[in-house]
Design a protein around this motif. Sequence first.
Motif, PDB file in Angstrom:
ATOM      1  N   TRP A   1       0.509   8.453 -12.354  1.00 45.78           N
ATOM      2  CA  TRP A   1       0.153   9.768 -11.813  1.00 45.78           C
ATOM      3  C   TRP A   1      -0.918  10.425 -12.671  1.00 45.78           C
ATOM      4  O   TRP A   1      -0.837  10.440 -13.885  1.00 45.78           O
ATOM      5  N   LYS A   2      -1.898  11.009 -11.989  1.00 44.47           N
ATOM      6  CA  LYS A   2      -2.930  11.765 -12.671  1.00 44.47           C
ATOM      7  C   LYS A   2      -2.941  13.163 -12.076  1.00 44.47           C
ATOM      8  O   LYS A   2      -3.631  13.413 -11.088  1.00 44.47           O
TER       9      LYS A   2
ATOM     10  N   THR B   1      -3.635  16.737 -10.834  1.00 42.55           N
ATOM     11  CA  THR B   1      -4.811  17.569 -10.663  1.00 42.55           C
ATOM     12  C   THR B   1      -4.453  18.996 -11.042  1.00 42.55           C
ATOM     13  O   THR B   1      -3.305  19.321 -11.272  1.00 42.55           O
TER      14      THR B   1
ATOM     15  N   SER C   1      -1.688   9.413   0.073  1.00 38.63           N
ATOM     16  CA  SER C   1      -2.663   9.429  -1.023  1.00 38.63           C
ATOM     17  C   SER C   1      -2.173  10.280  -2.187  1.00 38.63           C
ATOM     18  O   SER C   1      -2.379   9.927  -3.359  1.00 38.63           O
TER      19      SER C   1
ATOM     20  N   GLN D   1       0.105   8.494  -4.319  1.00 39.38           N
ATOM     21  CA  GLN D   1      -0.587   7.432  -5.046  1.00 39.38           C
ATOM     22  C   GLN D   1      -1.445   7.998  -6.163  1.00 39.38           C
ATOM     23  O   GLN D   1      -2.160   7.263  -6.839  1.00 39.38           O
TER      24      GLN D   1
ATOM     25  N   GLN E   1      -3.849  10.284  -5.742  1.00 41.73           N
ATOM     26  CA  GLN E   1      -5.210  10.564  -5.293  1.00 41.73           C
ATOM     27  C   GLN E   1      -5.200  11.605  -4.174  1.00 41.73           C
ATOM     28  O   GLN E   1      -5.491  11.297  -3.015  1.00 41.73           O
TER      29      GLN E   1
ATOM     30  N   THR F   1      -6.136  14.555  -1.597  1.00 37.01           N
ATOM     31  CA  THR F   1      -7.376  14.963  -0.944  1.00 37.01           C
ATOM     32  C   THR F   1      -7.796  16.337  -1.457  1.00 37.01           C
ATOM     33  O   THR F   1      -7.060  17.007  -2.181  1.00 37.01           O
TER      34      THR F   1
ATOM     35  N   SER G   1       0.054  18.516  -4.881  1.00 40.12           N
ATOM     36  CA  SER G   1      -0.030  17.417  -5.836  1.00 40.12           C
ATOM     37  C   SER G   1       0.454  17.841  -7.215  1.00 40.12           C
ATOM     38  O   SER G   1       1.128  17.078  -7.914  1.00 40.12           O
TER      39      SER G   1
END
Length: 331
Positions: free
Chosen positions: A41-42, A44, A116, A119, A121, A123, A132
Motif C-alpha cells: 500500500w502506498k 495518498t 484500483s 491495489q 493505485q 484514481t 484511499s
Amino acid sequence: MYPSLFGRARLCASLWKRQSSTAVGVRHLCSSTSSSSPSSWKPTVASPQHVDYCRDLVQRYDRPNYLCGLMLPKEMRPAHFAIRAFNIETAQAADVASKPELAQMRLQFWRESVVSMFQGQPTDHPVMQVLSVACSRFNLSKPAFLRVLTARLEDLASAQPMDIADLEHYGELTQASLLQLILEAGGISTRGELRDPISALGRCMGLVTTLRGIPFHASRRRSYFPRQLHAKHEISTEDLFLCKGELVVELTKELAAKAYDHLLQCRDYRRSVSALNDPLISKVMLPAVYCEDYLQQLREANFNVFSPQIQSSTPIRLPLRIWWSSQRNRF
C-alpha cells in the motif's frame, strides 16, 4: 422532552462547531497512516479540498446522513462523508445517464476505481482520494464496496421490484454495507453480534429511501413500489404516475409498516447486544432517528408520499432530534 429554547441555541452552536471542526479531522486523516495496511500500500494524501467535495455532496443530496455525520468524532467525519459520497455518486449513475448503457459504464468506472484503490493505485476522483486514505488507516472492507455496486447494477437490470423482499435485499446490499464501512472507519468490527442489528437498520433505511424517492421516480415514470403490491391493491403504475398520493395510500402504508417493523427490530437488539450501548456505535446507528422522523411525517400526512407537508417540515426538527439522540447515546 426536547431541550428548551436555550438548549436549541446550544444545539445550533454545537452543530456549527462540529461542522467547523471537520477541517481538523481532515488534517488528522491526511497526516496519518496505519501499520496494519498491506505492505504494497502506498497511501495518498487526501487534500482538504477533496474532503470538502465529499462533505458538500452529502450536504446537498443526503441531508439526513450529513447531519448524522456531524455527530461523529471529528477524526471519523472525512471517512464518513467519503463513504456517503460514494453512495451518492453510484446511486446517481442511472439518474444522470440518458441510456442504460451509459449508466453501466459509469458503474463500471466505480468498480474499477474500487479495485484500483485496493491495489494501492486510487484514481484522481476526490471521493476515491479520500477513501484511499481511509482504507489505508482503517482497512475498510472491499466486499462491502462491491456489494453496493452489485446492487446498483441489479437495479439497472430490473424494471421494477417484484416484492418487498427485493427492496429489503437491496437495502441490505447498500445501506447495511455502508453502515459496516462507517463502523470500520471507527475501528469497529461488524463480523460478530453487530451483523443482525446492522442488517435490520439497513432494511429499514432501504425502504425509507424507496419511499422518499417515490415522487422523483414517478416524475420519470418509474415505479419502485413492488409489482406484487400493485396487483394486490389493483393499482396501476399509471395511477402512480399521476403523482396523486391518495391513489397509492395502501401501497405506501405497507412499505411504511414494514420499514417500522425493521426499525423496532433494530432497537430491540439493544437488549441482547451490549455493543449497541457503546456511544460511538450509537452515533453510527443514528440514521434510525431520521427513518423514524420520516415515517412519522408520512403518517401525519395520511401516507401521501407526494404531500408538500413532508417536504416542508420544520428545518430545526430533524437536526434537533438527531442531536438530542446523540447526546443520550440513543438511536
